[in-house]
Design an enzyme around this catalytic site. Structure first.
Site, PDB file in Angstrom:
ATOM      1  N   PHE A 514       0.785  -0.021   0.745  1.00 49.66           N
ATOM      2  CA  PHE A 514       0.104   0.741  -0.394  1.00 49.66           C
ATOM      3  C   PHE A 514      -0.827   0.217  -0.418  1.00 49.66           C
ATOM      4  CE2 PHE A 514       1.667  -3.088  -1.614  1.00 49.66           C
ATOM      5  CZ  PHE A 514       0.282  -4.460  -2.994  1.00 49.66           C
ATOM      6  N   CYS A 515      -2.418   0.777  -1.013  1.00 53.74           N
ATOM      7  CA  CYS A 515      -3.819   0.151  -0.635  1.00 53.74           C
ATOM      8  C   CYS A 515      -3.710   0.379  -2.412  1.00 53.74           C
ATOM      9  CB  CYS A 515      -4.115   1.368  -0.257  1.00 53.74           C
ATOM     10  SG  CYS A 515      -3.735   2.807  -0.525  1.00 53.74           S
ATOM     11  N   ARG A 516      -5.004   1.165  -2.596  1.00 53.06           N
ATOM     12  CA  ARG A 516      -5.471   1.472  -4.339  1.00 53.06           C
ATOM     13  C   ARG A 516      -4.857   2.916  -5.135  1.00 53.06           C
ATOM     14  NH1 ARG A 516      -8.749   0.038  -8.827  1.00 53.06           N
ATOM     15  NH2 ARG A 516      -9.834   1.477  -9.166  1.00 53.06           N
ATOM     16  N   GLY A 518      -3.714   4.755  -2.491  1.00 49.87           N
ATOM     17  CA  GLY A 518      -2.613   5.333  -1.486  1.00 49.87           C
ATOM     18  C   GLY A 518      -3.330   6.933  -0.753  1.00 49.87           C
ATOM     19  N   TYR A 542      -1.459   1.547  -5.745  1.00 49.72           N
ATOM     20  CA  TYR A 542      -1.553   0.072  -6.712  1.00 49.72           C
ATOM     21  C   TYR A 542      -1.829   0.385  -8.083  1.00 49.72           C
ATOM     22  CZ  TYR A 542      -3.264  -3.987  -8.981  1.00 49.72           C
ATOM     23  OH  TYR A 542      -3.531  -5.395  -9.441  1.00 49.72           O
TER      24      TYR A 542
END
Ligand code: FAD
Length: 554
Positions: A514-516, A518, A542
């Site tokens: 995951f990142c912030r 996607g 996230y």
């Protein structure tokens, strides 16, 4: 042709006006129990809050204007008591004079609407406990607040009306508590989308009580003007005014007593030409059951747009035109303080309960390019069929230009479009309005990456329920983002370092990245999967995770 229409608001008034446009010769009688016809029910909360300054602004047509312009025999303060299908007559009572009369019809349209739910809870009949359906209700609420100098309000029910009233009563300066028995407001959104509304309510000073219900309305204490609202969970809320926004049920008394078919949900059964089980009688609006376009299930839809269009279709049918209602998408929109929340088609909750195979993608695109002032992210969720990529539903919550995205998606849904079509849509772009890749295009592309097998997805709910030891949760955000908050147990390798640090990633476990929002985790997934590492992208990343876990970033 003598056409009688019962109910003079959204569905009935639209049927009457259309009927006159189709025939100058027909006798058209419009019967309405209340004093007003053709009013903007949808504007009532904004009149209570004061944004619409006079209730007369809500009256789209007066009975006099309707008589003059359309030569319609408008009978307000007149109740239809009974329909006699044998003789094709309706019994009417003039509510001012108390007189009775029978009037005949060749065709009848029932647009009797819906009634607000008012459960039999102790104390509910005490003054100061309001439902909201008519302009008169709006005036009564407004007058009560002014005359009693009301300062505290309890709203029961977190649907469209409850939420609009929460906003408007805050605008009017009241302390507002909103009680909702379900764990979320606005059930036309999935939980991780509704969670954004919870944060907005709380940020604007609304005391939100989810998963709790009213037990009874006790006599007012501590100077409250309406009651002390006792919740099942034990809380006691002093209320100068109580607004009951618990939903509606179709008003089918006339239809039922006339022996017309009533569906399992309690609405009048109609076909696509809005004909009831008696072909001389049509019915429209909140009183009827219609098919949901996506699930095919019978549904009750309390929205002004469908009521108005159905009124037109019913009138067309009376005068020999073959207009048909194609079913409902339930497209709806709500402003809640600074947020807009909108939906069309099926939710994931509906698709799960009807066992409809589906994929979902979550995105957080900007409303327009970041360099131009005023851009804001929106949460966008698109549901589509795994078989052919056909759209099934969409939801959007954000601060800027959410309405146009949901309207494009509703149009695409009605047109039977696929996610490939979304990726290819040529939409208007200049910096103040969007981006070269509009959020709609991005949603289509994100979905294409799933259908093409470029990336496998994980969803917040599934990851939350998984044994964390069974997966390797990988956070590829930048260090500054990481420092602001983490998902417990996640390893952290910023995307820029991933290629050099591949040896830190276990091969025996599936990696969930995951990142912030996607996008960077999608790139990470492409890096990992091309090196033979099993991985999935956490859809919406996230931001969706936090919203799903009930703690959205605000
Ligand atoms: P109604 O508008 O309810 O009209 C039915 C009429 O029939 C009533 O006036 C009633 O008096 C009359 N009637 C019933 N029985 C008889 C009888 N026996 N004799 C004579 N008359 C009779 N929808 C949206 O799409 N967007 C919104 O933002 C929105 N906001 C809303 C806000 C509020 C506060 C409310 C209450 C509703 C809102 N709606 C909104 C819903 C929308 O107003 C309804 O879906 C729409 O009015 C339904 O139209 P209708 O003609 O079926 O019924």
């Amino acid at each position: 042709m003598r056409l009688v229409i019962v109910g003079g608001v959204a569905g009935g008034a639209s049927a009457a006006a259309r009927a006159r446009r189709l025939s100058e010769d027909a006798e058209i009688v419009l019967v309405e129990r209340g004093p007003d016809i053709s009013y903007a029910t949808c504007g009532i909360p904004y009149f209570v809050g004061g944004e619409v300054t006079s209730s007369s602004e809500l009256l789209v047509q007066t009975p006099q204007a309707m008589r003059r312009r359309f030569a319609i025999d408008v009978r307000v303060r007149t109740e239809a008591l009974r329909v006699d299908r044998e003789t094709r007559e309706i019994a009417l009572r003039d509510l001012e004079r108390g007189t009775l009369e029978r009037t005949s019809y060749d065709a009848l349209i029932l647009a009797t609407g819906a009634l607000p739910l008012r459960p039999r809870l102790p104390g509910i009949e005490r003054p100061g406990h309001f439902t909201l359906r008519t302009v008169a209700d709006g005036r009564a609420v407004s007058a009560w607040i002014a005359e009693r100098s009301a300062r505290t309000a309890v709203i029961v029910g977190g649907g469209f009306i409850g939420l609009e009233m929460a906003e408007q009563l805050r605008v009017r300066g009241l302390e507002v508590t909103l009680v909702e028995a379900l764990p979320q407001v606005m059930s036309t959104l999935d939980p991780e989308m509704a969670s954004l509304l919870h944060a907005e309510l709380r940020a604007n000073g609304v005391d939100l009580r989810l998963g709790d219900a009213v037990d009874r309305f006790d006599a007012p204490e501590r100077g409250a003007r309406a009651s002390t609202v006792a919740l099942r969970g034990g809380a006691r809320l002093p209320a100068d005014i109580v607004v009951l926004a618990l939903g509606v049920r179709p008003d089918v008394r006339l239809a039922r007593e006339a022996g017309l078919e009533i569906g399992a949900l309690g609405g009048i059964r109609v076909d696509e030409r809005m004909r009831t089980s008696d072909p001389r009688i049509r019915a429209v609006g909140d009183a009827v059951e219609v098919r949901h376009t996506v699930t095919g299930a019978w549904s009750l839809i309390s929205l002004a747009g469908p009521a108005s269009r159905q009124g037109r279709i019913a009138a067309d049918g009376v005068f020999g035109r073959d207009s048909r209602y194609p079913g409902t998408l339930g497209t709806g929109i709500l402003r809640l303080f600074g947020l807009t929340a909108a939906c069309t088609g099926a939710t994931e909750t509906m698709l799960v309960s009807s066992a409809t195979p589906h994929h979902a993608v979550h995105l957080h695109p900007a409303s327009h390019v970041g360099f131009y002032p005023g851009a804001a992210p929106m949460a966008l969720k698109v549901l589509f069929s795994p078989d052919d990529g056909r759209l099934l539903g969409a939801q959007a919550v954000g601060r800027v230009a959410v309405d146009k995205r949901i309207d494009v998606l509703a149009t695409a849904l009605r047109g039977g479009m696929t996610v490939d079509d979304l990726a290819e849509l040529e939409l208007a772009y200049a910096p103040p309005f969007g981006s070269a890749r509009d959020p709609i295009n991005l949603a289509g592309m994100a979905a294409q990456s799933v259908t093409a097998g470029d990336v496998a997805q994980a969803h917040w709910r599934e990851v939350a329920s998984l044994d964390r030891a069974s997966i390797f949760l990988l956070d590829v955000r930048d260090p500054a983002e990481w420092a602001e908050g983490q998902i417990a147990g996640a390893a952290h390798i910023p995307l820029g370092e991933l290629r050099e640090r591949l040896d830190e990633i276990p091969r025996e476990r599936e990696v969930v990245v995951f990142c912030r929002s996607g996008q960077r985790s999608y790139y990470a997934c492409r890096i990992l999967s091309q090196r033979g590492i099993r991985c999935r992208n956490l859809s919406g990343a996230y931001l969706t995770w936090r919203a799903g876990m009930g703690d959205p970033e605000h």
